[in-house]
Design an enzyme around this catalytic site. Sequence first.
Site, mmCIF file in Angstrom:
data_model
loop_
_atom_site.group_PDB
_atom_site.id
_atom_site.type_symbol
_atom_site.label_atom_id
_atom_site.label_comp_id
_atom_site.label_asym_id
_atom_site.label_seq_id
_atom_site.Cartn_x
_atom_site.Cartn_y
_atom_site.Cartn_z
ATOM 1 N N ARG A 127 17.918 20.974 26.400
ATOM 2 C CA ARG A 127 17.784 19.991 25.338
ATOM 3 C C ARG A 127 17.343 18.601 25.777
ATOM 4 O O ARG A 127 16.611 17.928 25.068
ATOM 5 C CB ARG A 127 19.136 19.830 24.649
ATOM 6 C CG ARG A 127 19.080 20.273 23.261
ATOM 7 C CD ARG A 127 20.380 20.257 22.586
ATOM 8 N NE ARG A 127 20.469 21.483 21.849
ATOM 9 C CZ ARG A 127 21.512 22.268 21.811
ATOM 10 N NH1 ARG A 127 22.576 21.938 22.483
ATOM 11 N NH2 ARG A 127 21.485 23.361 21.113
ATOM 12 N N LYS B 246 18.749 14.735 22.111
ATOM 13 C CA LYS B 246 17.925 15.502 21.187
ATOM 14 C C LYS B 246 17.949 14.870 19.794
ATOM 15 O O LYS B 246 16.900 14.682 19.167
ATOM 16 C CB LYS B 246 18.432 16.949 21.135
ATOM 17 C CG LYS B 246 17.470 17.927 20.495
ATOM 18 C CD LYS B 246 17.735 18.140 19.012
ATOM 19 C CE LYS B 246 16.862 19.253 18.460
ATOM 20 N NZ LYS B 246 16.944 19.375 16.999
ATOM 21 N N PHE C 110 14.451 22.602 15.173
ATOM 22 C CA PHE C 110 14.720 23.678 16.139
ATOM 23 C C PHE C 110 15.576 23.203 17.305
ATOM 24 O O PHE C 110 15.917 22.037 17.399
ATOM 25 C CB PHE C 110 13.438 24.362 16.593
ATOM 26 C CG PHE C 110 12.512 23.566 17.480
ATOM 27 C CD1 PHE C 110 12.813 22.307 17.955
ATOM 28 C CD2 PHE C 110 11.290 24.119 17.843
ATOM 29 C CE1 PHE C 110 11.938 21.609 18.758
ATOM 30 C CE2 PHE C 110 10.404 23.437 18.656
ATOM 31 C CZ PHE C 110 10.726 22.191 19.109
ATOM 32 N N GLU C 111 15.944 24.164 18.139
ATOM 33 C CA GLU C 111 16.835 23.899 19.275
ATOM 34 C C GLU C 111 18.191 23.372 18.808
ATOM 35 O O GLU C 111 18.809 22.571 19.483
ATOM 36 C CB GLU C 111 16.198 22.845 20.193
ATOM 37 C CG GLU C 111 15.145 23.430 21.086
ATOM 38 C CD GLU C 111 15.323 22.978 22.518
ATOM 39 O OE1 GLU C 111 16.441 23.094 23.048
ATOM 40 O OE2 GLU C 111 14.345 22.494 23.089
ATOM 41 N N GLY C 112 18.616 23.817 17.658
ATOM 42 C CA GLY C 112 19.876 23.302 17.114
ATOM 43 C C GLY C 112 19.544 22.187 16.150
ATOM 44 O O GLY C 112 19.051 21.151 16.574
#
Lengths: 254, 628
Positions: free
Chosen positions: B311, B390, B432-434
Amino acid sequence: MSGRVLVGVKRVIDYAVKIRVKPDKTGVVTDGVKHSMNPFCEIAVEEAVRLREKKLMKEVIAVSCGPQQCQETIRTALAMGADRGIHVEVSGKDYENLGPLQVSKIMAALAKKEEASLVIVGKQAIDGDCNQTGQMTAALLDWPQGTFASEVSVDGDGLKVEREIDGGLESVRIKMPAVVTADLRLNEPRYATLPNIMKAKKKKIASVKPADLGVELTSRLEILAVEDPPQRQSGVKVESVQDLVTKLRDSGTL
Amino acid sequence: MSLNGLFRVSRAVKSGGKLLNKTCGVGSTDSQSPRFFRTHPRSLVYAKDLFLGNIAKKEVFPYPEISNEELDELNQLVAPVEKFFSEDVDSKKIDEEAKIPPETMSGLKELGLFGMQVPEEYGGLGLSNTMYARLVEIISLDAAITVTLAAHQAIGLKGILIAGNEEQKARYLPKLSSGEHVAAFCLTEPASGSDAASIQARGTPSKDGKHFLLNGSKIWISNGGIADVFTVFARTEVVDKDGNTKDNISAFIVERAFGGITSGKPEDKMGIRGSNTCEVHFENTPVPIENVIGEVGGGFKVAMNILNSGRFSMGSVSAGMIKKLIELTAEYAGTRKQFNKSLAEFGMIQEKFALMAQKAYVMESMAYLTAGMMDRPGVPDCSVEAAMVKIFSSEGAWVCVSEALQVLGGLGYIKDYPYERYLRDCRILPIFEGTNEILRVYVALTGMQYAGKILTGKIMDMKKGNLGVVLEMLGKRLRDTVNKKVDFGLMGKDGVVHPSLMENSKKLEENVYSFGTTVESLLYRFGKTIVDEQLVLKRVADIVINLYTMTAVLSRASRSISIGLRNHDHEVLIANTFCAEAYFQNNYLMAQLEKNSPENNDDSIKKIAMQVLEKRAYVCSHPLDRTF
């Protein structure tokens, strides 16, 4: 034939950078400015590496003359495929006065020391634009030279060099050992890939001083001033041919 | 480090060792030795102390540095990548054709960009987190390529890297790092996005016990159509030591060659159109039991570790993009004239550039601070810090690109200019990525859980009659009411912050201290039900993010002044401006978190939302309606 190729690489201000003249007019600003390998030197390295890959040559040695930062340039050459590097330490005033004559003396001395079969350099550097180093090196060594090469091939114990000259293309056959200077269309240099850069870390760079090679660096040239080219004057529109003739007469051109 | 922390680290190191044989540990600054991977959590680094109202000075001051040797190496690596991206990558064409041309893909593979963090012994570059962050800064010039590469190595093959055994690494990593095989990460399903633990794909043991048969459907899989190796997460029946059967998630390495795998057609996306995204279906795909990553049933942890480890790079990706945009936009603002002045002379335009410069500075500072912390020896768990990077970077990027486009006005809206493409590409970052919502909950809850544990410990001690603790807490309360000064030692003797940042360093200390008390009172007020108070958690997360950004910026600026980096005065200016703003934001947020705060509209907000969602439409009558 030893099968050794000596390639000269020069560290110059990157071609994409906007050059600024120093206020004291002694040169251009180099501090903090992006530097990279002279594009013609890249072409020279690429050619040398290709010759070795075709097994026509056995070893490629990259040489650079200058201060500590030149090692970066040599490393780039190593990452492109050169086998080892030689850094000729020149710094300070000596470096400011380093010109084609001094470099060619160094190259000649190294070519003899390393028993090179071939010396390849770029046709000119994009900072000095001298176009002299290759030719002077050949003269000092009393070796044949193939300059402005757009194609190089091995022909028996010599080289066939296609040269780009004003009138077109000229083919010459020269015996080895010889000096070749690389022109733009000789080849398309490869990217130094990241894995090759990592591998290049293990390759050796030897350091020598010009004195060790028996070369003295005094320059016969003195830079008096470095200035911007004159600002381009805006043109003038004229209404008729008569006006044009009058204007040309007035300016003394006609 | 606290005693608790020490014990946890030693336990983690021991158990981590079991999981990874010899490759346990973390990156070292010695460029000669290979760089390793951290695996098992859980020794939280810096953020946790903020929740207790403490500043763990040692973790973030001084700003992490890399050795001269590493910096040289890094600059060498940066050069060919920059050259490649400026000369051989046609982002416009990639976006229009929704495809990365094969020549570009081979160029990327030859450059060695497919195995940046894979150890050299498996054919990769063995880069540390810091160096990886530096390289993706350049790769960010083309978002589709960034996502393709990230899906391949930051998540696709990461499982094998951090949790795989020697045999799996030796079998798969070499071809993956050369790019001969491309990897993908298959977790998300149509019914399970943020709620990753609810996935339904299943791995059933075959009759001969040598395989798992994989069945299920995954969606939104980057590289799904072009990958040869998938890291797939599926449920497996596990019998635990008490004899109970549980349905836990396991991680599998699945080769397309195993059969039974079909990919859907590439999704037609708003942005990052060059990146391949599609559905992947598994029908009785036989997966050898040797291909389970880690333990059967231990897949969820593997998934979280994979996601947490990549992240932080979004910080440098966004910073790289914004720096490029500043260049392009400033060129325009300096030359375009209206009302006889260049745009650069107008206040509202200047404000946008100040914003972009600040955001880029903060993103860089956060990203490299986090990467530097992750590269330290030991097993530092920077998952909370990475999540904060992030969140800030994805939202910052969106705002900055939008403002940059605004500077260009109509031209920014035209496809001939890259701004609209950057905007479309950026929109995926908060998703995305959480998703940022989930990450905010994660940041807030992890921190509060930690604080809660410590505080409960203290309260238990008090109940037991531990006089020392009682006096400590009373003393603290007394000190607060009498003496308003807070001092964490950032300034003064043994100070780590440079005097020109003194004002804001004091503001940070003040904020951290108040935050500690706020957290305490929230825990007291809500207890366990805080899990459901999303609007509260959101504010908590926002405050922590502000605190972390302020820390990163102060740390970096202090270093810049101390070593005399070029333009450090400008940095100090940015740092001070940013911190002053963040300080006020924090105070407002904390005011909103107080009990019965008049600044807090949460109840009304909830009411409006419920009424709208009940009717599933806008509820108000039309303004032109009449009743008579």
